[in-house]
Enzyme design. Structure first.
Site, PDB file in Angstrom:
ATOM      1  N   HIS A  79       0.820  -1.210   0.000  1.00  0.00           N
ATOM      2  CA  HIS A  79       0.000   0.000   0.000  1.00  0.00           C
ATOM      3  C   HIS A  79       0.859   1.269   0.000  1.00  0.00           C
ATOM      4  O   HIS A  79       2.016   1.248   0.413  1.00  0.00           O
ATOM      5  CB  HIS A  79      -0.935  -0.010   1.197  1.00  0.00           C
ATOM      6  CG  HIS A  79      -2.006  -1.057   1.083  1.00  0.00           C
ATOM      7  ND1 HIS A  79      -2.966  -1.244   2.042  1.00  0.00           N
ATOM      8  CD2 HIS A  79      -2.278  -1.974   0.109  1.00  0.00           C
ATOM      9  CE1 HIS A  79      -3.778  -2.218   1.671  1.00  0.00           C
ATOM     10  NE2 HIS A  79      -3.367  -2.683   0.500  1.00  0.00           N
ATOM     11  N   GLU A  81       0.790   3.975   1.826  1.00  0.00           N
ATOM     12  CA  GLU A  81       1.293   4.398   3.136  1.00  0.00           C
ATOM     13  C   GLU A  81       2.490   3.547   3.554  1.00  0.00           C
ATOM     14  O   GLU A  81       3.475   4.070   4.067  1.00  0.00           O
ATOM     15  CB  GLU A  81       0.204   4.253   4.220  1.00  0.00           C
ATOM     16  CG  GLU A  81      -1.100   4.941   3.903  1.00  0.00           C
ATOM     17  CD  GLU A  81      -2.136   4.010   3.295  1.00  0.00           C
ATOM     18  OE1 GLU A  81      -3.281   4.020   3.766  1.00  0.00           O
ATOM     19  OE2 GLU A  81      -1.801   3.277   2.343  1.00  0.00           O
ATOM     20  N   CYS A 117      -6.150   1.146   5.629  1.00  0.00           N
ATOM     21  CA  CYS A 117      -6.617  -0.158   6.097  1.00  0.00           C
ATOM     22  C   CYS A 117      -6.042  -0.400   7.499  1.00  0.00           C
ATOM     23  O   CYS A 117      -5.155   0.329   7.955  1.00  0.00           O
ATOM     24  CB  CYS A 117      -6.194  -1.261   5.126  1.00  0.00           C
ATOM     25  SG  CYS A 117      -4.435  -1.679   5.183  1.00  0.00           S
ATOM     26  N   CYS A 120      -2.201  -0.788   7.545  1.00  0.00           N
ATOM     27  CA  CYS A 120      -1.473   0.474   7.371  1.00  0.00           C
ATOM     28  C   CYS A 120      -1.619   1.374   8.589  1.00  0.00           C
ATOM     29  O   CYS A 120      -0.682   2.083   8.950  1.00  0.00           O
ATOM     30  CB  CYS A 120      -1.933   1.179   6.102  1.00  0.00           C
ATOM     31  SG  CYS A 120      -1.295   0.398   4.599  1.00  0.00           S
TER      32      CYS A 120
END
Length: 162
Positions: A79, A81, A117, A120
């Site tokens: 992801h 992040e 999420c 993250c």
């Protein structure tokens, strides 16, 4: 000439970063900023050396009809992040701000109301990032205190999605 406010300036950069995204569902871009210096950037894409969903032509989670926010262990991407956090030293991230933007991969429209999420969120907490700012429209955004993610621990309630 009118100057762009600083928050939207950084969100514009995060939105530019998402152009590199290779996910077929959502394009996320993130930047980490501290003391008006960009520490790192990140976008969603497969780990180095692996084929991206855009290369193989399908998304495993989409193929299996998995709703957003669930079963991320099946996702090929790291992801945005997480990629930004990987690229910056923790000592520099303490007290920093993460700026994030998301677009729907099919329509190109900004996705309002998006969030990190649960995986993250844990990375952001451990990185020492203090604030997350998420773009909802070209001018509107939400400011999230990371301390709120600590105080309101969704992992205890079994909440899915974002």
């Amino acid at each position: 000439m009118e100057r762009r406010d600083k928050i939207n300036y950084y969100l514009d950069i995060a939105q530019t970063v998402l152009e590199r995204c290779t996910c077929l569902r959502r394009h996320f871009g993130a930047i980490i900023v501290k003391n008006d210096s960009i520490l790192s950037t990140g976008y969603a894409g497969a780990p180095r050396g692996r084929k991206n969903c855009s290369d193989i032509g399908y998304c495993v989670r989409e193929k299996l009809n998995i709703p957003r926010g669930e079963r991320y262990e099946l996702c090929r991407s790291v992801h945005a992040e997480a990629n930004a956090i990987i690229a910056a030293p923790r000592s520099e991230m303490l007290g920093a701000t993460l700026y994030m933007a998301c677009r729907d991969a099919k329509t190109g429209e900004l996705v309002a109301g998006t969030n990190s999420c649960s995986m993250c969120k844990r990375l952001i907490i451990n990185a020492g990032i203090e604030t997350v700012i998420v773009r909802d429209t070209p001018e509107e955004y939400r400011v999230i205190r990371v301390q709120d993610w600590i105080d309101q621990d969704e992992s205890l309630s079994g909440t899915f999605g974002y």
